[in-house]
Motif scaffolding. Sequence first.
Motif, PDB file in Angstrom:
ATOM      1  N   GLY A   1       0.649  -1.216  -0.080  1.00  0.00           N
ATOM      2  CA  GLY A   1      -0.012  -0.110   0.165  1.00  0.00           C
ATOM      3  C   GLY A   1       0.846   1.287   0.193  1.00  0.00           C
ATOM      4  N   ALA A   2       0.162   2.283  -0.086  1.00  0.00           N
ATOM      5  CA  ALA A   2       0.866   3.710  -0.134  1.00  0.00           C
ATOM      6  C   ALA A   2       1.298   4.165   1.109  1.00  0.00           C
ATOM      7  N   PRO A   3       2.611   4.328   1.585  1.00  0.00           N
ATOM      8  CA  PRO A   3       3.134   4.861   2.685  1.00  0.00           C
ATOM      9  C   PRO A   3       2.247   6.105   3.202  1.00  0.00           C
ATOM     10  N   GLY A   4       2.132   6.482   4.641  1.00  0.00           N
ATOM     11  CA  GLY A   4       1.440   7.302   5.171  1.00  0.00           C
ATOM     12  C   GLY A   4       2.397   7.864   6.144  1.00  0.00           C
ATOM     13  N   ALA A   5       1.978   9.172   6.480  1.00  0.00           N
ATOM     14  CA  ALA A   5       2.866   9.784   7.597  1.00  0.00           C
ATOM     15  C   ALA A   5       2.668   9.396   8.951  1.00  0.00           C
ATOM     16  N   THR A   6       3.466   9.431  10.038  1.00  0.00           N
ATOM     17  CA  THR A   6       3.195   9.185  11.250  1.00  0.00           C
ATOM     18  C   THR A   6       3.491  10.298  12.250  1.00  0.00           C
ATOM     19  N   PRO A   7       2.845  11.423  12.069  1.00  0.00           N
ATOM     20  CA  PRO A   7       3.361  12.770  12.873  1.00  0.00           C
ATOM     21  C   PRO A   7       3.598  12.813  14.208  1.00  0.00           C
ATOM     22  N   TRP A   8       3.090  11.629  15.080  1.00  0.00           N
ATOM     23  CA  TRP A   8       3.260  11.679  16.308  1.00  0.00           C
ATOM     24  C   TRP A   8       4.997  11.127  16.463  1.00  0.00           C
ATOM     25  N   ASP A   9       5.404  10.257  15.289  1.00  0.00           N
ATOM     26  CA  ASP A   9       6.740  10.088  15.475  1.00  0.00           C
ATOM     27  C   ASP A   9       6.993   9.797  14.181  1.00  0.00           C
ATOM     28  N   PRO A  10       7.689  10.841  13.501  1.00  0.00           N
ATOM     29  CA  PRO A  10       8.034  10.621  12.125  1.00  0.00           C
ATOM     30  C   PRO A  10       8.899   9.550  11.784  1.00  0.00           C
ATOM     31  N   ALA A  11       9.770   9.105  12.621  1.00  0.00           N
ATOM     32  CA  ALA A  11      10.915   8.101  12.462  1.00  0.00           C
ATOM     33  C   ALA A  11      10.129   6.768  12.037  1.00  0.00           C
ATOM     34  N   LEU A  12       8.924   6.786  12.580  1.00  0.00           N
ATOM     35  CA  LEU A  12       8.167   5.436  12.369  1.00  0.00           C
ATOM     36  C   LEU A  12       7.993   5.048  11.035  1.00  0.00           C
ATOM     37  N   ALA A  13       7.101   6.252  10.299  1.00  0.00           N
ATOM     38  CA  ALA A  13       7.067   5.866   8.856  1.00  0.00           C
ATOM     39  C   ALA A  13       8.160   5.475   8.190  1.00  0.00           C
ATOM     40  N   GLU A  14       9.397   6.160   8.478  1.00  0.00           N
ATOM     41  CA  GLU A  14      10.734   5.892   7.759  1.00  0.00           C
ATOM     42  C   GLU A  14      11.025   4.434   7.855  1.00  0.00           C
ATOM     43  N   LEU A  15      10.903   4.144   9.174  1.00  0.00           N
ATOM     44  CA  LEU A  15      11.466   2.860   9.580  1.00  0.00           C
ATOM     45  C   LEU A  15      10.521   1.874   9.204  1.00  0.00           C
ATOM     46  N   MET A  16       9.299   1.980   8.919  1.00  0.00           N
ATOM     47  CA  MET A  16       8.304   1.030   8.172  1.00  0.00           C
ATOM     48  C   MET A  16       8.657   0.677   6.984  1.00  0.00           C
ATOM     49  N   SER A  17       8.854   1.790   6.287  1.00  0.00           N
ATOM     50  CA  SER A  17       9.419   1.804   4.625  1.00  0.00           C
ATOM     51  C   SER A  17      10.621   1.045   4.511  1.00  0.00           C
ATOM     52  N   THR A  18      11.564   1.177   5.505  1.00  0.00           N
ATOM     53  CA  THR A  18      12.994   0.539   5.127  1.00  0.00           C
ATOM     54  C   THR A  18      12.597  -0.861   5.560  1.00  0.00           C
ATOM     55  N   ALA A  19      12.045  -1.337   6.623  1.00  0.00           N
ATOM     56  CA  ALA A  19      11.960  -2.756   7.236  1.00  0.00           C
ATOM     57  C   ALA A  19      10.807  -3.391   6.055  1.00  0.00           C
ATOM     58  N   ALA A  20       9.765  -2.642   5.597  1.00  0.00           N
ATOM     59  CA  ALA A  20       8.729  -3.335   4.511  1.00  0.00           C
ATOM     60  C   ALA A  20       8.014  -4.582   5.273  1.00  0.00           C
ATOM     61  N   ARG A  21       7.742  -4.495   6.546  1.00  0.00           N
ATOM     62  CA  ARG A  21       7.177  -5.702   7.176  1.00  0.00           C
ATOM     63  C   ARG A  21       5.835  -5.183   7.914  1.00  0.00           C
ATOM     64  N   ALA A  22       5.038  -5.841   7.699  1.00  0.00           N
ATOM     65  CA  ALA A  22       3.730  -5.589   8.670  1.00  0.00           C
ATOM     66  C   ALA A  22       3.583  -6.297  10.029  1.00  0.00           C
ATOM     67  N   VAL A  23       3.172  -5.663  11.160  1.00  0.00           N
ATOM     68  CA  VAL A  23       3.233  -6.265  12.137  1.00  0.00           C
ATOM     69  C   VAL A  23       1.716  -6.179  12.699  1.00  0.00           C
ATOM     70  N   GLU A  24       0.888  -7.129  12.894  1.00  0.00           N
ATOM     71  CA  GLU A  24      -0.477  -7.025  13.297  1.00  0.00           C
ATOM     72  C   GLU A  24      -0.431  -7.353  14.907  1.00  0.00           C
ATOM     73  N   GLU A  25      -1.720  -6.824  15.312  1.00  0.00           N
ATOM     74  CA  GLU A  25      -1.635  -6.645  16.637  1.00  0.00           C
ATOM     75  C   GLU A  25      -1.373  -7.824  17.336  1.00  0.00           C
ATOM     76  N   GLU A  26      -1.864  -9.054  17.103  1.00  0.00           N
ATOM     77  CA  GLU A  26      -1.660 -10.365  17.445  1.00  0.00           C
ATOM     78  C   GLU A  26      -0.346 -10.551  17.934  1.00  0.00           C
ATOM     79  N   VAL A  27       0.562 -10.008  17.239  1.00  0.00           N
ATOM     80  CA  VAL A  27       2.073 -10.346  17.175  1.00  0.00           C
ATOM     81  C   VAL A  27       2.550  -9.644  18.437  1.00  0.00           C
TER      82      VAL A  27
END
Length: 413
Positions: free
Chosen positions: A369-395
């Motif tokens: 999907g299209a990346p989105g901003a995480t204004p409460w912690d901008p580093a989160l969006a950057e790290l998610m784009s780099t790692a490219a893995r989804a983490v569901e709540e159950e994990v």
Amino acid sequence: MWGVAALRGLWEKAREALEAPSPPATFRLELPDDEARRLVGEVYGRPMWGQGTRINVSKLDDAVRGTRFGLGLAEVLEIVHGRPVVQRVSSSRDEQRERSFEVLRSALAQHGLAEAAWAGAWMQWVHQYGRIAADELPGVARRAAGVLASLALARAPETWVSRGELAARVGGAHQLDNGTALSRVVLKAAALAQGVEPPGNERERRALWERCGVTLDAVSATVLCWGLPLVGSDDWSRGVRERFAVGLPVHLTHLDLRAAPERLVAAGTAVAVCENPRVLESVVEERIEHPVVCLSGQPSTVALTLLDRLQADGASLHHHGDFDWAGVGITRSLWEHHGVRPWRMSAADYREAVDRAAADRTDLPNLVGAPGATPWDPALAELMSTAARAVEEEVVLPTLLADLRVGLTAAGT
């Protein structure tokens, strides 16, 4: 260099655009694999994500001119395809298209929507697939534009309106019922504006209406709750507390909230807001007494109504969702519009979850999907784009439950 298979779709779509009698400003390009995303991104000059994107013809021309080849887009296409670009002469079909577009564009312009990012694709869809006769199009276009002007297309809804009331404003209480031409074209525009697939069943139609701030009725949409420490002494509050006493959650509807007392909880009450029902189910199974509201994915209108009421009471709301682009989009909307604080949704929390999954040999799905901003912690969006893995709540369920056992005020966010 540019004649490779992964770029074939880009050049074919670009040729279609340039040769059209009325060349479009943009075109939709499918990106079927990583190689296509990488090469198209290199040519166009920006990273590509997901299964498709929109390409601006002018920007593509500028991009290829700026390379060491120094050739314009038409010259590149002539070399790649071995034939010049020749614009087609307008036909009677093209004239019909232009007439349809003018009717639709004029209706949208009356409500300031003609320049919306989704407008061009919507007009093309209505002309090709809307199944609306030419003599009926002006009336449908006028009513559709009036409805669309009332929807929350580019933002989270702040107020809600019933579908019947919305339909009555444009000519009749049943104008937007399932299967009507007006409902069909409005939902298509809503899907384009929201960046989602058009709904294919009743559940998806309801979800799309609610994303735009429209309720279908007052009883079918619910929000799942557990352990709300209601302050009222009335029958309604006692009934909810009785379900909690016997270990059962409660599904609240709009009708329930209308019957509820004006004040629900005491100021300062910490309420956890989760995305996945599995989180609330685990809380119930362990009889953790911390209040929890479950959104079950995208928040429904009744869920947002409840959160707004709790926030107005002075409650402290803490949201955790999936670490994917949809999940952070929900968190962002709740944070920006409903006073909900992110809970365990920082870059550090994401990194810890990914590292733990790797250590436990837990497979994580690809982030799509299209990346989105995480204004409460901008580093989160950057790290998610780099790692490219989804983490569901159950994990991360054990961590969430640990927080709820001690209380979110003590555990922090």
